[in-house]
Design an enzyme around this catalytic site. Structure first.
Site, mmCIF file in Angstrom:
data_model
loop_
_atom_site.group_PDB
_atom_site.id
_atom_site.type_symbol
_atom_site.label_atom_id
_atom_site.label_comp_id
_atom_site.label_asym_id
_atom_site.label_seq_id
_atom_site.Cartn_x
_atom_site.Cartn_y
_atom_site.Cartn_z
ATOM 1 N N ASP A 307 -2.620 20.270 14.640
ATOM 2 C CA ASP A 307 -3.615 19.210 14.715
ATOM 3 C C ASP A 307 -3.724 18.764 16.179
ATOM 4 O OD1 ASP A 307 -5.471 17.238 13.991
ATOM 5 O OD2 ASP A 307 -4.374 16.715 12.177
ATOM 6 N N GLU A 514 -8.699 7.868 9.996
ATOM 7 C CA GLU A 514 -7.263 8.046 10.237
ATOM 8 C C GLU A 514 -6.522 6.707 10.247
ATOM 9 O OE1 GLU A 514 -6.186 11.355 12.846
ATOM 10 O OE2 GLU A 514 -8.279 12.002 12.857
#
Length: 627
Positions: A307, A514
């Site tokens: 990521d 997020e």
């Protein structure tokens, strides 16, 4: 004389070799050769620096032609909201991607780079794209064929901008709605998430062979997909993003892993590793799961990607010990590192560790082989440059109609009639005297789309992209003689004196993405509660909740005549009106438990203590009006 003739012979030999090499047959460039032979031939020609370059993914803002050539960069991405220009056209996107690609093609071996982007509910970074409902709504549909069609449409829109790789789908199983990424998860039930992996053959094309684990991308109208985030991202303690998933092996493999079996069986090209940890060990450093299980046990043969700054975050705080992060991440089995900015630091560090024999060449070769396998499979070597042949697919009428269908199928009718035995309020009559449309989310395309829309965190207002708000949809749907009054936050006197036949109240959460969406209270944002109070006390009302997860509704339910969960529907608000006014019936069933109080969390279907406001699988239905 002897020396002179020797020199002439060498010169002649050099000329012959040079002319031969100009027309040299390169096996790796021959699409008729078997895939394995092409990979082997190319790898035999590659220097260490060329191999390392393939493992590096950088952000487009630092991907100059000089950088691409000097470091042999293998991949480039757009981070959330990273665009060539505001409201960029497909031509602007294609030109940017091609300029970067031309630099890659001008290197010694001409290995094309692969450009990736987050297309998580349609091509969501791009102005004018069709924005589909977020996954939390799509799980409600329990309709794998619909997901496949959405995958097909998304692939075409991504290709419209010259991009061949999408960081989707997210196959997290969100077990706690306090998590800020819960809307990226299809369900708390892994079986629904497994069904929804049908989006992968939509994005990539149908796998022609039954060879498990082999990556597949079916040509120029398809994109490489990415199953993410491996594994357990939806199970963190208290739903804290990037945190620790504390669970035994049975829980991890029984709840969070199953969708990966489906993804790999369907030929998913790449897998992205999770920021989270499993019982204290960061997934980006988890060799047992990344190499031992994913690669060796499941026989996944695509590439594993980190990521964004994922290896940096192996340590707390991030980047505390970068040498260790590089060692741990590469050793765990990550093949491509989403650096995304400090590429020289990464390249220097990995070179140093190879030199010191900390990282063996066998690990580098495994990574490069996997990356090349995906690039060859998807035809990047044959057609590395994009054109505008798909430009008309971006935000096309067909795709918007598909998104509208997805919206109405994702709606869940939670209440219909104030008290038990009361006449249902829905479907609403189109022909009436005067109606009130109200609430912070009624005329706000940004709120309707949520996070990961045009920017990473999403936007407020209607100027972000092209779409239909719920207010506009209502106006499009009612009879011409029906008066529609819009007031975002009316006081009680306005409502009482307005002589409205009914009200549509649209409230919910602001956009987030997020960790910025992590919440301990899960309340709808102000002035939502006061709008419900002011309106629903005086006139018959349907409350439409626009949110990325179940939110606190118990205090308001008794005042409300009808309640609809609309999740984050995207650009096609007309789908909401389709069901409210009875052109289509409500069919959706909750794919998440709707709690009474946050004190109950985490609470999931099958738990011993299960006392929700609305249980998993709940959803009232209505029949469409007869024409």
């Amino acid at each position: 004389m002897g020396t002179l003739s020797k020199a002439l012979c060498l010169l002649l030999l050099y000329c012959v070799m040079a002319s031969a090499s100009a027309g040299t047959y390169l096996k790796y460039k021959d699409p008729k050769q078997p895939l394995g032979a092409r990979i082997k031939d190319l790898m035999n020609r590659m220097t260490l620096q060329e191999k390392i370059g393939q493992m590096v993914q950088i952000e487009r803002t630092v991907a100059t032609p000089e950088v691409m050539k000097k470091y042999f960069i293998g991949s480039v991405l757009s981070g959330g909201g990273s665009v060539p220009s505001p409201k960029a056209t497909p031509a602007t996107w294609v030109n940017m991607v091609n300029e970067i690609q031309k630099a890659s093609l001008s290197t010694r071996l001409g290995i094309p780079m692969i450009y990736g982007i987050d297309a998580v509910h349609g091509h969501n970074n791009v102005y004018g794209a069709t924005i589909f409902p977020h996954n939390v709504g799509l799980g409600v549909t329990r309709d794998p064929k619909l997901l496949k069609r959405i995958g097909e449409a998304t692939a075409l829109e991504v290709r419209a901008t010259g991009i061949p790789y999408a960081f989707a789908p997210c196959i997290a199983v969100c077990r706690d709605p306090r998590w800020g990424r819960c809307y990226e998860s299809y369900s708390e039930d892994y079986r629904i998430v497994q069904q929804m992996t049908e989006i992968i053959p939509g994005l990539q094309g149908d796998l022609p062979t039954k060879r498990r684990g082999v990556p597949f991308v079916g040509g120029k109208s398809k994109v490489a997909a990415c199953a993410k985030h491996f594994v357990g991202d939806g199970g963190t303690v208290r739903g804290i993003d990037e945190n620790n998933t504390v669970i035994d092996s049975n829980g991890l493999f029984g709840i969070h892993m199953p969708a990966y079996y489906n993804a790999i069986n369907k030929g998913v090209a790449t897998v992205m590793v999770s920021y989270s940890a499993w019982n204290g060990l960061r997934m980006h450093a988890h060799k047992e799961l990344v190499t031992g299980f994913l690669k060796n046990k499941l026989k996944f043969r695509g590439f594993v990607i980190s990521d964004w700054q994922g290896i940096d975050r192996i340590t707390t705080p991030p980047h505390l010990n970068y040498s260790y992060s590089v060692y741990a991440g590469i050793s765990a089995g990550i093949d491509m590192i989403m650096v995304p900015y400090n590429y020289t630091e990464f390249i220097d560090e990995i070179n140093s560790q190879i030199k010191k024999k900390l990282i063996p060449m066998s690990r580098i070769d495994d990574a490069v082989k996997r990356i090349l396998r995906v690039k060859f499979t998807m035809g990047l070597f044959e057609e590395p440059l994009a054109d505008l042949s798909f430009a008309n697919q971006l935000g096309s009428k067909e795709h918007r109609e598909l998104a509208r269908e997805a919206v109405r199928k994702s709606l869940v009718l939670l209440k219909n009639g104030k008290n038990k035995g009361d006449k249902p309020l829905l479907p609403l009559p189109k022909k009436t005297g005067k109606i009130l449309v109200t609430g912070s989310h009624a005329d706000n395309l940004g709120y309707q789309c949520g996070g990961w829309t045009i920017t990473w965190q999403g936007l407020n207002g209607n100027d972000l992209t092209v779409g239909t708000t719920i207010l506009a949809a209502v106006k499009n749907t009612v009879a011409p003689t029906t008066q529609v009054v819009y007031n975002a936050n009316p006081d009680a006197n306005f409502v009482k004196s307005g002589k409205f036949d009914y009200a549509i109240v649209v409230v919910g959460e602001p956009p987030y993405a997020e960790m910025f969406g992590d919440s301990t209270n899960l309340t709808i944002s102000e002035p939502g509660p006061s709008t419900i109070g002011n309106v629903c006390g005086s006139v018959k009302c349907v409350v439409v909740v626009v949110s990325g997860r179940p939110v606190v509704m118990q205090p308001y339910v008794s005042k409300i005549d009808a309640l609809v969960a609309a999740w984050l529907p995207g650009t096609e608000g007309q789908g909401v009106a389709d069901a409210l006014f009875g052109d289509y019936g409500f069919t959706g069933k909750l794919a998440r438990t709707w709690f009474k109080s946050v004190k109950q969390l985490p609470m999931n279907v099958g738990d011993k203590y299960y006392d929700p406001l609305y249980p998993f699988g709940y959803g009232l239905t209505t029949k469409p009006n007869k024409l």
